[in-house]
Design a protein around this motif. Structure first.
Motif, mmCIF file in Angstrom:
data_model
loop_
_atom_site.group_PDB
_atom_site.id
_atom_site.type_symbol
_atom_site.label_atom_id
_atom_site.label_comp_id
_atom_site.label_asym_id
_atom_site.label_seq_id
_atom_site.Cartn_x
_atom_site.Cartn_y
_atom_site.Cartn_z
ATOM 1 N N VAL B 118 0.841 -1.199 0.000
ATOM 2 C CA VAL B 118 0.000 0.000 0.000
ATOM 3 C C VAL B 118 0.875 1.247 0.000
ATOM 4 O O VAL B 118 2.020 1.212 0.452
ATOM 5 N N ASP B 119 0.294 2.348 -0.542
ATOM 6 C CA ASP B 119 0.989 3.635 -0.500
ATOM 7 C C ASP B 119 0.559 4.353 0.768
ATOM 8 O O ASP B 119 -0.622 4.386 1.110
ATOM 9 N N VAL B 120 1.530 4.916 1.434
ATOM 10 C CA VAL B 120 1.224 5.628 2.675
ATOM 11 C C VAL B 120 1.788 7.034 2.591
ATOM 12 O O VAL B 120 2.726 7.296 1.817
ATOM 13 N N SER B 121 1.209 7.949 3.356
ATOM 14 C CA SER B 121 1.814 9.271 3.447
ATOM 15 C C SER B 121 1.553 9.863 4.824
ATOM 16 O O SER B 121 0.550 9.563 5.477
ATOM 17 N N PHE B 122 2.489 10.657 5.241
ATOM 18 C CA PHE B 122 2.418 11.267 6.562
ATOM 19 C C PHE B 122 3.149 12.600 6.499
ATOM 20 O O PHE B 122 4.336 12.628 6.155
ATOM 21 N N LEU B 123 2.442 13.685 6.755
ATOM 22 C CA LEU B 123 3.028 15.026 6.731
ATOM 23 C C LEU B 123 3.776 15.282 5.434
ATOM 24 O O LEU B 123 4.914 15.740 5.431
ATOM 25 N N GLY B 124 3.134 14.900 4.302
ATOM 26 C CA GLY B 124 3.702 15.210 3.001
ATOM 27 C C GLY B 124 4.720 14.201 2.502
ATOM 28 O O GLY B 124 5.060 14.182 1.332
ATOM 29 N N LYS B 125 5.192 13.347 3.354
ATOM 30 C CA LYS B 125 6.175 12.353 2.916
ATOM 31 C C LYS B 125 5.432 11.083 2.522
ATOM 32 O O LYS B 125 4.540 10.628 3.236
ATOM 33 N N MET B 126 5.782 10.494 1.343
ATOM 34 C CA MET B 126 5.044 9.338 0.871
ATOM 35 C C MET B 126 5.965 8.128 0.769
ATOM 36 O O MET B 126 7.181 8.241 0.763
ATOM 37 N N GLY B 127 5.332 6.956 0.650
ATOM 38 C CA GLY B 127 6.122 5.744 0.511
ATOM 39 C C GLY B 127 5.218 4.552 0.314
ATOM 40 O O GLY B 127 3.991 4.680 0.305
ATOM 41 N N SER B 128 5.840 3.400 0.110
ATOM 42 C CA SER B 128 5.076 2.178 -0.101
ATOM 43 C C SER B 128 5.545 1.134 0.908
ATOM 44 O O SER B 128 6.755 0.916 1.053
ATOM 45 N N VAL B 129 4.597 0.516 1.606
ATOM 46 C CA VAL B 129 4.966 -0.479 2.612
ATOM 47 C C VAL B 129 4.042 -1.686 2.522
ATOM 48 O O VAL B 129 3.046 -1.672 1.799
ATOM 49 N N SER B 130 4.362 -2.725 3.262
ATOM 50 C CA SER B 130 3.519 -3.918 3.294
ATOM 51 C C SER B 130 2.414 -3.754 4.321
ATOM 52 O O SER B 130 2.628 -3.207 5.400
ATOM 53 N N LEU B 131 1.269 -4.283 3.942
ATOM 54 C CA LEU B 131 0.120 -4.209 4.840
ATOM 55 C C LEU B 131 -0.351 -5.641 5.104
ATOM 56 O O LEU B 131 -0.419 -6.469 4.202
ATOM 57 N N THR B 132 -0.661 -5.944 6.340
ATOM 58 C CA THR B 132 -1.239 -7.237 6.669
ATOM 59 C C THR B 132 -2.570 -7.004 7.360
ATOM 60 O O THR B 132 -2.638 -6.280 8.354
ATOM 61 N N GLY B 133 -3.587 -7.596 6.785
ATOM 62 C CA GLY B 133 -4.884 -7.525 7.440
ATOM 63 C C GLY B 133 -5.028 -8.730 8.337
ATOM 64 O O GLY B 133 -4.799 -9.859 7.906
ATOM 65 N N VAL B 134 -5.358 -8.495 9.597
ATOM 66 C CA VAL B 134 -5.439 -9.610 10.536
ATOM 67 C C VAL B 134 -6.837 -9.667 11.145
ATOM 68 O O VAL B 134 -7.550 -8.669 11.208
ATOM 69 N N ASP B 135 -7.192 -10.856 11.555
ATOM 70 C CA ASP B 135 -8.460 -11.045 12.243
ATOM 71 C C ASP B 135 -8.253 -10.587 13.681
ATOM 72 O O ASP B 135 -7.700 -11.316 14.505
ATOM 73 N N GLN B 136 -8.631 -9.345 13.936
ATOM 74 C CA GLN B 136 -8.213 -8.746 15.209
ATOM 75 C C GLN B 136 -8.797 -9.427 16.438
ATOM 76 O O GLN B 136 -8.294 -9.266 17.537
ATOM 77 N N LYS B 137 -9.848 -10.258 16.214
ATOM 78 C CA LYS B 137 -10.443 -10.950 17.367
ATOM 79 C C LYS B 137 -9.470 -11.984 17.950
ATOM 80 O O LYS B 137 -9.442 -12.202 19.148
ATOM 81 N N VAL B 138 -8.694 -12.629 17.090
ATOM 82 C CA VAL B 138 -7.764 -13.648 17.591
ATOM 83 C C VAL B 138 -6.290 -13.295 17.362
ATOM 84 O O VAL B 138 -5.406 -14.003 17.829
ATOM 85 N N TRP B 139 -6.052 -12.199 16.677
ATOM 86 C CA TRP B 139 -4.664 -11.862 16.323
ATOM 87 C C TRP B 139 -3.754 -11.846 17.559
ATOM 88 O O TRP B 139 -2.673 -12.418 17.573
ATOM 89 N N SER B 140 -4.238 -11.208 18.621
ATOM 90 C CA SER B 140 -3.402 -11.089 19.816
ATOM 91 C C SER B 140 -3.098 -12.456 20.428
ATOM 92 O O SER B 140 -2.131 -12.609 21.163
ATOM 93 N N ASP B 141 -3.929 -13.471 20.087
ATOM 94 C CA ASP B 141 -3.670 -14.798 20.649
ATOM 95 C C ASP B 141 -2.612 -15.565 19.871
ATOM 96 O O ASP B 141 -1.954 -16.445 20.405
#
Ligand SMILES: Nc1ncnc2c1ncn2[C@@H]1O[C@H](COP(=O)(O)OP(=O)(O)O)[C@@H](O)[C@H]1O
Ligand SMILES: [Mg+2]
Lengths: 237, 411
Positions: B118-141
């Motif tokens: 995914v492309d991300v940006s923060f305060l004008g600075k942009m970049g591309s990073v990996s995104l992982t979608g997790v099942d947040q109900k069990v992710w912490s386990d």
């Protein structure tokens, strides 16, 4: 093997001893059937021309080498039958060597050189050091104890080598041309020292020389020629 | 002569030895130093792998679509060079698989993940990073991620993310901290947690991920993460899962279309690989020790030859063969020991510089990548002394057997 005791026991005896060097195919006989007896307290000079076998005879007598044929007895032991370690102990304890070229160990000080035979005889450290100091004094080298051989004159080096040969208080001293590398006045000094050891300490001395003047110091003179004894003279006391 | 005196004379010989002896010593130094450096590198990596292994969860299994016969580590080793068995139809993991897995009692938790760039940006600075979608109900386990700041995701979360340590600290011009908002594919998200790692990865609820990643369909998963109840039963559990999935997916061994990998297996394979690599390197280093040994032997032969006259003198004044042998053996052992000591110092020096030379290694999480163990130091010293003695034996023996007359005549 211990010999039967008959009358006075010689300290050193050669019985028809031969030494034959092999030079490739050729046999070079250096000693041809030598028989002699040397008793305790004698001062013997072995004379003869260069190459007549004096050093060879000396090496056999001093257990540095073994005869090819015949027998050599030292203190009644046939040296050919003694195990290596006994021969070594004999060389360390009973015999003292003085060489023409001094043969000091170059990396050791005069003191260490003189103490070395005592280390081989496993003397206690303190005893060895004490005895070494005493002997250094005897040859008037107490102020040169920590010099290396290379820092000493020829005469001084020869005195170190005399001190080394006296360290273990041997019965016999072998000296192969001890003055050969020295000027005549230093040579006479060395011979006076030997004479003193003979007279005062009762050492038996066997000396090789080709200088007839020096042979006069000896009590018995044995003349060698081509590996054979041609003449034996005893000076009258 | 007493052994202590033999040692003293041998020591003096080393002290007075010529440049040549020191060159010989360098040979041993290089051998020992490389052995130490390599074994410490191996030990360090082993240790960091082990600590990762305990951190990575050896009770976790990952199911991914596709299968190659060569196994999961070496995908290109198989007979059909790793090509997936079914190519016409896209292989997917979906809800049916999760349903099938739910029927296995050995499984404690089932978590589904999907990922992409995914492309991300923060305060004008942009970049591309990996995104992982997790099942947040069990992710912490099931996750092995460790939170540095903030919290992990929980079931009520929507437009929030947890980010990797480097994304937070250094990816953008400004640090991206807790509660800061930034943009992912045009939508705003709030940071609720920062992980204690060096990644730039983003974790977010899986439902949000489907909205961001256009090529991912809802309820299709890239991987299913399982946590087993009993780690000891891992292998049996894997077999059960395989059986169940084959039935539910209507496949046999021949056209199997899913893989199961366990982090434990992966670690073990990695450990094995590393073990053989470091063994190989150690063997190379050992060769240089052997070369050093040949050097010692050579020096000792020359040294005995040089000292022939002295051997003669010593024998004339009472040295036994045994004394001469001891002196020269001690001499050789000392050359080995001195070489070994200097070698250990150099080896320790090199291995402490290794992290700098190799840059930041992914394997090392903070800790050093090298580990100099007392064992390896003792071993190296022991070996170098032994090498000295073995290499010095024949020359020393020859020297001790010299006839006094012959030795004295030598000039
Ligand atoms: N190691 C040896 N090998 C061969 N021949 C030798 C050896 N030592 C001595 N010789 C020979 O033996 C003879 C006697 O030598 P040596 O005893 O040294 O004589 P000297 O000391 O009376 O000058 C000489 O001919 C010498 O060349
Ligand atoms: Mg001669």
């Amino acid at each position: 093997m211990v010999r039967k005791i008959t009358g006075r026991i010689p300290l050193l005896e050669f019985e028809n001893a031969w030494k034959i060097y092999k030079m490739g195919q050729i046999n070079v006989p250096a000693l041809k059937g030598i028989s002699l007896k040397i008793y305790k307290g004698d001062f013997v000079a072995i004379i003869g021309q260069s190459g007549c076998g004096k050093s060879t005879l000396m090496n056999l007598a001093g257990c540095l080498d073994l005869p090819t044929k015949g027998k050599v007895f030292l203190k009644s032991h046939d040296i050919s039958t003694l195990p290596e370690s006994d021969l070594a102990t004999m060389r360390g304890q009973t015999i003292g060597f003085i060489f023409q070229q001094y043969n000091l160990i170059p990396n050791m000080t005069a003191f260490e050189n003189v103490m070395l035979p005592l280390e081989f005889l496993e003397y206690d450290d303190d005893d060895a050091a004490e005895r070494t100091r005493k002997i250094m004094k005897l040859v008037s080298l107490e102020d040169k104890m920590h010099h290396l051989p290379s820092q000493l004159s020829g005469g001084q080096q020869q005195r170190v080598s005399i001190a080394r040969c006296l360290a273990s208080d041997p019965e016999i001293i072998f000296a192969d041309e001890p003055t050969g590398a020295l000027d005549s006045s230093t040579g006479i000094e060395i011979l006076e020292t030997l004479k003193r050891l003979w007279k005062e300490e009762g050492k038996t001395i066997i000396m090789v020389t080709h200088d007839l003047k020096l042979a006069k110091y000896a009590h018995t003179v044995i003349e060698l020629k081509d590996g054979e004894i041609v003449n034996t003279q005893h000076k009258k006391k | 002569m007493k052994l202590s005196k033999c040692f003293k004379h041998a020591f003096n010989m080393v002290i007075h030895s010529k440049l040549r002896s020191w060159l010989t010593i360098i040979g041993i130094v290089i051998g020992v130093a490389s052995v130490i450096a390599i074994t410490s590198l191996g030990a360090g990596m082993q240790q960091s792998l082990e600590s990762q292994m305990s951190g990575l969860g050896s009770d976790l299994l990952t199911i991914t679509p596709g299968y190659s016969k060569g196994g999961s580590m070496f995908r290109n080793r198989g007979g059909d060079s790793g090509s997936s068995t079914a190519t016409e139809e896209e292989i997917l993991l979906d809800r049916t698989d999760v349903q099938a897995l739910k029927g296995i009692s050995d499984i404690a938790f089932i978590e589904t993940e999907v990922g992409g760039k995914v492309d991300v940006s923060f305060l004008g600075k942009m970049g591309s990073v990996s995104l992982t979608g997790v099942d947040q109900k069990v992710w912490s386990d099931v996750t092995t991620a460790v939170i540095a700041e903030g919290r992990l995701l929980d079931s009520a979360d929507q437009n929030v993310v947890v980010i990797g340590g480097n994304l937070a600290s250094s990816f953008f011009d400004q640090p991206l901290g807790i509660n800061k908002m930034f943009t992912i594919e045009g939508s705003a998200f709030r940071v609720v947690g920062v992980l204690d790692d060096t990644s730039t990865r983003i974790y977010m609820p899986i439902q949000m991920t489907y909205q961001l990643l256009e090529d991912k369909d809802t309820d299709i998963y890239d991987s299913i993460i399982l946590k087993v109840k009993d780690e000891e039963m891992l292998d049996e559990t894997i077999l059960k899962i395989e059986k169940k999935l084959k039935i539910s997916r209507h496949v046999t061994d021949k056209d199997r279309d899913f893989s199961i990998s366990s982090s434990k297996q992966m670690m073990e394979t990695r450990m094995e690989m590393m073990g053989s690599v470091s063994l190989f390197l150690t063997a190379i280093a050992a060769v240089s020790l052997i070369v050093g040994a040949v050097g010692i032997a050579n020096t000792m032969f020359t040294s005995v030859l040089e000292k022939t006259k002295e051997i003669g003198i010593m024998k004339a004044i009472g040295a036994k063969n045994r004394d001469i042998l001891s002196i020269f053996l001690f001499n050789a052992a000392l050359i080995g020991l001195v070489g070994g000591l200097i070698g250990v110092l150099c080896g320790v020096g090199v291995s402490s510089m290794m992290p700098m030379l190799m840059g930041s290694m992914p394997m090392s999480r903070g800790g050093s990548i090298t580990l100099v163990t007392l064992n390896s130091v003792m071993l190296a010293l022991g070996v170098s002394v032994a090498v000295g003695i073995i290499a010095g034996f024949i020359p020393a023996y020859n020297g001790s057997k010299l006839k006094p007359v012959d030795a004295l005549r030598y000039e």
